[in-house]
Enzyme design. Sequence first.
Site, mmCIF file in Angstrom:
data_model
loop_
_atom_site.group_PDB
_atom_site.id
_atom_site.type_symbol
_atom_site.label_atom_id
_atom_site.label_comp_id
_atom_site.label_asym_id
_atom_site.label_seq_id
_atom_site.Cartn_x
_atom_site.Cartn_y
_atom_site.Cartn_z
ATOM 1 N N CYS A 153 27.967 25.856 0.614
ATOM 2 C CA CYS A 153 29.426 25.743 0.465
ATOM 3 C C CYS A 153 29.776 24.709 -0.601
ATOM 4 O O CYS A 153 28.988 23.814 -0.906
ATOM 5 C CB CYS A 153 30.069 25.386 1.802
ATOM 6 N N CYS A 289 -10.080 -26.377 -9.495
ATOM 7 C CA CYS A 289 -11.304 -26.482 -8.705
ATOM 8 C C CYS A 289 -12.498 -26.218 -9.622
ATOM 9 O O CYS A 289 -12.517 -25.213 -10.348
ATOM 10 C CB CYS A 289 -11.280 -25.475 -7.556
ATOM 11 N N CYS A 302 -6.297 -39.969 -0.982
ATOM 12 C CA CYS A 302 -7.736 -39.762 -0.939
ATOM 13 C C CYS A 302 -8.199 -38.894 -2.089
ATOM 14 O O CYS A 302 -7.576 -37.877 -2.416
ATOM 15 C CB CYS A 302 -8.115 -39.124 0.393
#
Length: 502
Positions: A153, A289, A302
Amino acid sequence: MNFEEEYMYEDSGNETSGDDVDFGVEADGCSHTNIQAYEEEYQFEVLSTEAIVQHMIDCIRDVNTVVQIPSTTTRILLNYFNWDKEKLMERYYDGNQDDLFKEAHVINPFKKQTTPTKIKSSKKLSGTEECDICFMVLPPAEMTGLECGHRFCYQCWNEYLTTKVMEEGVGQTIACAAHNCPILVDDQTVMRLVKDNRVRFKYQHLITNSFVECNRLLRWCPSPDCTYAVKVTYVDSRPVQCTCGHTFCFACGENWHDPVRCTILRRWIKKCDDDSETSNWIAANTKECPKCNATIEKDGGCNHMICKNQSCKADFCWVCLGPWEPHGSSWYNCNRFDEDEAKAARNAQEKSRAKLQRYLFYCNRYMNHMQSLRFEHKLYRSIKDKMEEMQQHNMSWIEVQFLKKAVDILCECRQALMYTYVFAFYLKKTNQSVIFEDNQKDLETATEMLSEYLERDITQENLIDIKQKVQDKYRYCDGRRKALLEHVHEGYEKDWWQYSET
């Protein structure tokens, strides 16, 4: 409504938020790159939205004069081939036409289709149809569909198309509302079924925008809020200038970036996007690291560090980056500072820092020239006031134009210098790179002197002296800029330049 009428509308076609950070930003009022030397070899045309639409219509007409198929079908086929008429023609006549239409998701206009929708016999006898979306039973006059035969429709079609256009932003590739039907909805159907003018406008916008973006010979001007596009005869890394005054590289869309090439500039912009926000802070506050190279910040007193990377968890000393175990009770003094493992860790760290410092060296100079270029639009306003003041001191309009010329050249030099640092960052050290750096140094020194002259107060007493200095300096700057660019271009032609993988 015919095809031409559907597309005669006013639309920018170029949406932008204006919030993107661009490392190729050109200062307002400083779009004065001289492209006259390029225009003779590289022709381009600036198109308004209306001209873009007309160009699209002309492309469709050109194809239709040969293939004789509906205009909306031609538009879908051209879009499938990125508006390359030659490719479409070649495929249309050399290949299987059924396969062509199937791949483009359109119904072959030369074959009559059988309706796949099976209307229930009770509905058929009563002269009604059932919409498969809302299940309303309606007269056939209130139902419509595509060539594929799927009918719904008018209200459901309107809602479906509105959702596709307004919420999903789909224009060129709206498929039939039937489940798993790949057939595309043509332009005439959309304009016929959509009632809201806002949706129709947005759909036209999407079609036009898609036409420009998928056509390799067209590009929107990247300047914020500009509604023009540039059309060329072939794609190349050359400067084009929009009607709004913005000059950019047609190949990549960035501000004109001579002497650096598009591929290198893309690498630089990506690196700046990735690194520039945090690199200064990282350099001052973190280390890596020694085992996994993860970036680590020290948040306590530390010096015993334990990497928090779950696959690493290395124990090391923050001071010397050597393993923590040998430090024992004398860790405050780092008595293992010179051991081989610590040396290797420090060497790796120093190498990483040197690499970062090198990037910051070139990035800071690149950003400095960019910032100076952005500030030059203020200089234009100041120079305009000076020019008006000088005309009041019995100087003609022509006599004071040297100031505007000087600022134009200053902007060109700033922009060239900005991109020389991108070029230099990736350049390996050779005899030719040393010559390049000498040319860069000479141009940079002269540019700073010209900038200083233009920012001085001009009075009746120093007018003649300043004019002579400014004219001499901007001529020298222009000459040095051209010499630098010619040297780089010669290097491209003769393969002098070697690049690092930084």
